[in-house]
Design a protein around this motif. Structure first.
Motif, PDB file in Angstrom:
ATOM      1  N   ARG A 110      42.454  71.706  66.315  1.00 32.12           N
ATOM      2  CA  ARG A 110      40.581  70.886  65.929  1.00 32.12           C
ATOM      3  C   ARG A 110      40.546  70.789  64.787  1.00 32.12           C
ATOM      4  O   ARG A 110      40.032  71.169  64.180  1.00 32.12           O
ATOM      5  CB  ARG A 110      39.107  70.776  66.808  1.00 32.12           C
ATOM      6  CG  ARG A 110      38.251  70.045  66.793  1.00 32.12           C
ATOM      7  CD  ARG A 110      37.460  69.873  67.024  1.00 32.12           C
ATOM      8  NE  ARG A 110      38.415  68.892  69.033  1.00 32.12           N
ATOM      9  CZ  ARG A 110      36.338  68.365  69.511  1.00 32.12           C
ATOM     10  NH1 ARG A 110      35.461  68.288  68.996  1.00 32.12           N
ATOM     11  NH2 ARG A 110      36.594  67.543  70.597  1.00 32.12           N
ATOM     12  N   GLU A 142      42.099  67.462  69.048  1.00 28.57           N
ATOM     13  CA  GLU A 142      41.447  66.781  68.646  1.00 28.57           C
ATOM     14  C   GLU A 142      41.831  66.600  66.815  1.00 28.57           C
ATOM     15  O   GLU A 142      41.679  67.551  66.251  1.00 28.57           O
ATOM     16  CB  GLU A 142      40.109  66.257  68.628  1.00 28.57           C
ATOM     17  CG  GLU A 142      39.911  64.194  68.410  1.00 28.57           C
ATOM     18  CD  GLU A 142      38.290  64.402  68.083  1.00 28.57           C
ATOM     19  OE1 GLU A 142      37.603  64.099  69.173  1.00 28.57           O
ATOM     20  OE2 GLU A 142      37.737  63.328  67.465  1.00 28.57           O
ATOM     21  N   HIS A 182      27.336  53.009  65.424  1.00 28.79           N
ATOM     22  CA  HIS A 182      27.002  54.358  65.598  1.00 28.79           C
ATOM     23  C   HIS A 182      26.463  54.591  64.208  1.00 28.79           C
ATOM     24  O   HIS A 182      25.627  53.061  63.453  1.00 28.79           O
ATOM     25  CB  HIS A 182      28.208  55.005  65.195  1.00 28.79           C
ATOM     26  CG  HIS A 182      27.819  56.563  66.002  1.00 28.79           C
ATOM     27  ND1 HIS A 182      27.319  57.153  64.229  1.00 28.79           N
ATOM     28  CD2 HIS A 182      28.180  57.250  66.573  1.00 28.79           C
ATOM     29  CE1 HIS A 182      27.224  58.844  65.263  1.00 28.79           C
ATOM     30  NE2 HIS A 182      27.914  58.490  66.816  1.00 28.79           N
ATOM     31  N   LYS A 184      26.915  56.614  61.787  1.00 27.53           N
ATOM     32  CA  LYS A 184      27.716  57.102  60.681  1.00 27.53           C
ATOM     33  C   LYS A 184      29.332  56.722  60.960  1.00 27.53           C
ATOM     34  O   LYS A 184      29.742  56.926  62.324  1.00 27.53           O
ATOM     35  CB  LYS A 184      27.197  58.752  60.279  1.00 27.53           C
ATOM     36  CG  LYS A 184      27.962  59.200  61.900  1.00 27.53           C
ATOM     37  CD  LYS A 184      27.661  61.335  61.266  1.00 27.53           C
ATOM     38  CE  LYS A 184      28.447  62.228  62.344  1.00 27.53           C
ATOM     39  NZ  LYS A 184      28.373  63.138  62.308  1.00 27.53           N
ATOM     40  N   LYS A 243      32.879  53.380  72.760  1.00 23.72           N
ATOM     41  CA  LYS A 243      33.336  53.820  71.820  1.00 23.72           C
ATOM     42  C   LYS A 243      33.186  52.808  70.285  1.00 23.72           C
ATOM     43  O   LYS A 243      33.567  51.767  69.874  1.00 23.72           O
ATOM     44  CB  LYS A 243      34.965  54.392  71.978  1.00 23.72           C
ATOM     45  CG  LYS A 243      35.084  55.834  70.402  1.00 23.72           C
ATOM     46  CD  LYS A 243      34.115  56.574  71.188  1.00 23.72           C
ATOM     47  CE  LYS A 243      35.024  58.550  70.142  1.00 23.72           C
ATOM     48  NZ  LYS A 243      33.953  58.504  68.868  1.00 23.72           N
ATOM     49  N   ARG A 283      25.324  58.698  70.962  1.00 22.72           N
ATOM     50  CA  ARG A 283      23.957  58.139  70.286  1.00 22.72           C
ATOM     51  C   ARG A 283      23.484  57.746  71.257  1.00 22.72           C
ATOM     52  O   ARG A 283      23.501  56.511  71.581  1.00 22.72           O
ATOM     53  CB  ARG A 283      23.911  57.814  69.527  1.00 22.72           C
ATOM     54  CG  ARG A 283      24.767  58.547  68.602  1.00 22.72           C
ATOM     55  CD  ARG A 283      24.148  59.380  68.018  1.00 22.72           C
ATOM     56  NE  ARG A 283      24.381  60.681  66.885  1.00 22.72           N
ATOM     57  CZ  ARG A 283      23.722  61.229  65.157  1.00 22.72           C
ATOM     58  NH1 ARG A 283      23.057  60.261  65.435  1.00 22.72           N
ATOM     59  NH2 ARG A 283      24.501  61.633  64.574  1.00 22.72           N
TER      60      ARG A 283
HETATM   61  N1  LIG Z   1      35.027  64.754  70.362  1.00 19.98           N
HETATM   62  C1  LIG Z   1      34.327  63.230  70.658  1.00 19.98           C
HETATM   63  C2  LIG Z   1      34.136  62.625  69.380  1.00 19.98           C
HETATM   64  C3  LIG Z   1      34.431  63.729  68.009  1.00 19.98           C
HETATM   65  C4  LIG Z   1      33.944  62.873  67.754  1.00 19.98           C
HETATM   66  N2  LIG Z   1      32.065  62.616  67.283  1.00 19.98           N
HETATM   67  C5  LIG Z   1      31.581  63.247  66.674  1.00 19.98           C
HETATM   68  O1  LIG Z   1      31.754  63.157  65.382  1.00 19.98           O
HETATM   69  C6  LIG Z   1      29.744  62.277  66.839  1.00 19.98           C
HETATM   70  C7  LIG Z   1      29.162  62.664  66.599  1.00 19.98           C
HETATM   71  C8  LIG Z   1      27.101  62.035  65.757  1.00 19.98           C
HETATM   72  O2  LIG Z   1      27.615  61.568  66.677  1.00 19.98           O
HETATM   73  O3  LIG Z   1      27.198  62.819  64.366  1.00 19.98           O
HETATM   74  C9  LIG Z   1      34.550  61.369  67.097  1.00 19.98           C
HETATM   75  O4  LIG Z   1      34.042  60.125  67.410  1.00 19.98           O
HETATM   76  O5  LIG Z   1      35.831  61.566  66.898  1.00 19.98           O
END
Ligand SMILES: NCCC[C@H](NC(=O)CCC(=O)O)C(=O)O
Ligand SMILES: NC(=O)OP(=O)(O)O
Length: 323
Positions: A110, A142, A182, A184, A243, A283
């Motif tokens: 990853r 990923e 979101h 961030k 997403k 979230r």
């Molecule tokens: N592996 C699935 C999602 C991983 C990542 N999400 C995140 O980093 C969420 C972090 C947060 O909510 O602070 C992304 O969107 O690619």
């Protein structure tokens, strides 16, 4: 299958989906296929589902899985060819990867994008260097631009729902990928990969909706209908995939975070009582409301549970290829 980095490594998506569903109904069908073999799971970023579902999948095939949180416990790795290593990186991937390849029969990694430089991230330097030097089959957990184990799971879950409740009035389901707010900037991986898989699968009327300036790379979206009007996109949808992603063109930014893009129960009313999907972690009340996540429309738990069967189908296909 030689490796699993993107949908391009798969010759028959439907066969792989069916294999995942076979494992779901009989988890130990191939309990000795991976006997005496080891799989290494390397993480440069956090994970809950990917890590644990892949470990369970390997165990179901009789394989030993060893997890290494490289970001926290390993030496800082250098990926650039010819780097003068006077900074913070301690060990070059050229030195580390062949050693890892000698310990394991298969390696998974990853490596999230930095979201700072688009050319660097989209060159997939980290996973490519790893593949180049480790000498054993590699599975992406990923990478900088894609999340293929997630996308295979997503098609498996959609197929499973369609088998349980066949469509009555149309030949193909309408699948909508919608951007959500979101707090961030997040990678484009899940959205890129979902688009790439749904387009390659070809079994859907596929629509992507997002605010202006959130276009994804056409390398992945070509084949989908794209609109900035979420309400219009949601009309008569059978599946809604939610997403967030950060901007692709002016790379890695949050331009706007209009809370009206959050999927609510009211918006579900526009759909054909759509099933709601999300890769998780989510979230709550930012990306998706409690009322939707806790409603019968949400299949996020079923989706995450299916990660095991997707991973198992992929590992088994690579084991069979290397017998
Ligand atoms: N592996 C699935 C999602 C991983 C990542 N999400 C995140 O980093 C969420 C972090 C947060 O909510 O602070 C992304 O969107 O690619
Ligand atoms: N969906 C997903 O990949 O979850 P993790 O980040 O928890 O592995």
């Amino acid at each position: 299958m030689k490796q699993f980095i993107s949908v391009n490594d798969v010759t028959d998506i439907n066969a792989l989906v069916q294999q995942a569903l076979v494992y779901k109904s009989n988890p130990l069908a191939d309990r000795t296929l991976g006997a005496d073999k080891r799989i290494g799971l390397l993480f440069l970023n956090p994970s809950l589902r990917t890590r644990l579902s892949t470990q369970v999948a390997a165990a179901n095939l009789g394989m030993e899985a060893i997890v290494f949180n490289v970001d926290k416990e390993g030496w800082a790795l250098e990926f650039e060819e010819g780097a003068i290593m006077s900074g913070n990186t301690v060990e070059h991937i050229k030195d580390a990867a062949p050693i890892l390849g000698s310990y394991f029969n298969m390696l998974c990694i990853r490596t999230f994008p930095s979201l700072k430089n688009r050319e660097d991230d989209y060159s997939e330097l980290y996973i490519s260097q790893f593949i180049k030097y480790c000498g054993v089959p590699v599975i992406s957990l990923e990478s900088a631009t894609l999340h293929p184990l997630q996308s295979l799971t997503d098609i498996v879950t959609i197929q499973e729902c369609l088998m349980a409740a066949p469509l009555l009035t149309k030949a193909k389901p309408k699948i909508v990928l919608t951007w959500a707010p979101h707090v961030k900037p997040l990678p484009q991986c899940v959205a890129n990969s979902f688009a790439q898989w749904v387009n390659a699968w070809g079994g859907a009327d596929f629509v992507i909706t997002h605010p202006e300036d959130y276009e994804l790379s056409t390398n992945f979206t070509n084949g989908a209908t794209i609109t900035h009007n979420q309400d219009e996109a949601l009309q008569n949808a059978d599946f809604v995939y939610v997403k967030n992603w950060s901007t692709y063109t002016d790379y890695g930014k949050i331009y706007e975070n209009d809370p009206r893009w959050m999927l609510t129960e009211q918006k579900i009313g526009l759909t054909n009582n759509a099933k709601v999907m999300h890769c998780l972690p989510v979230r709550r009340n930012i990306e998706l409301s409690d009322e939707v996540l806790d409603s019968p429309n949400s299949i996020v738990t079923q989706q995450a549970a299916n990660r095991v069967w997707a991973a198992q189908a992929v590992i088994a296909a690579i084991l069979r290829n290397n017998k």
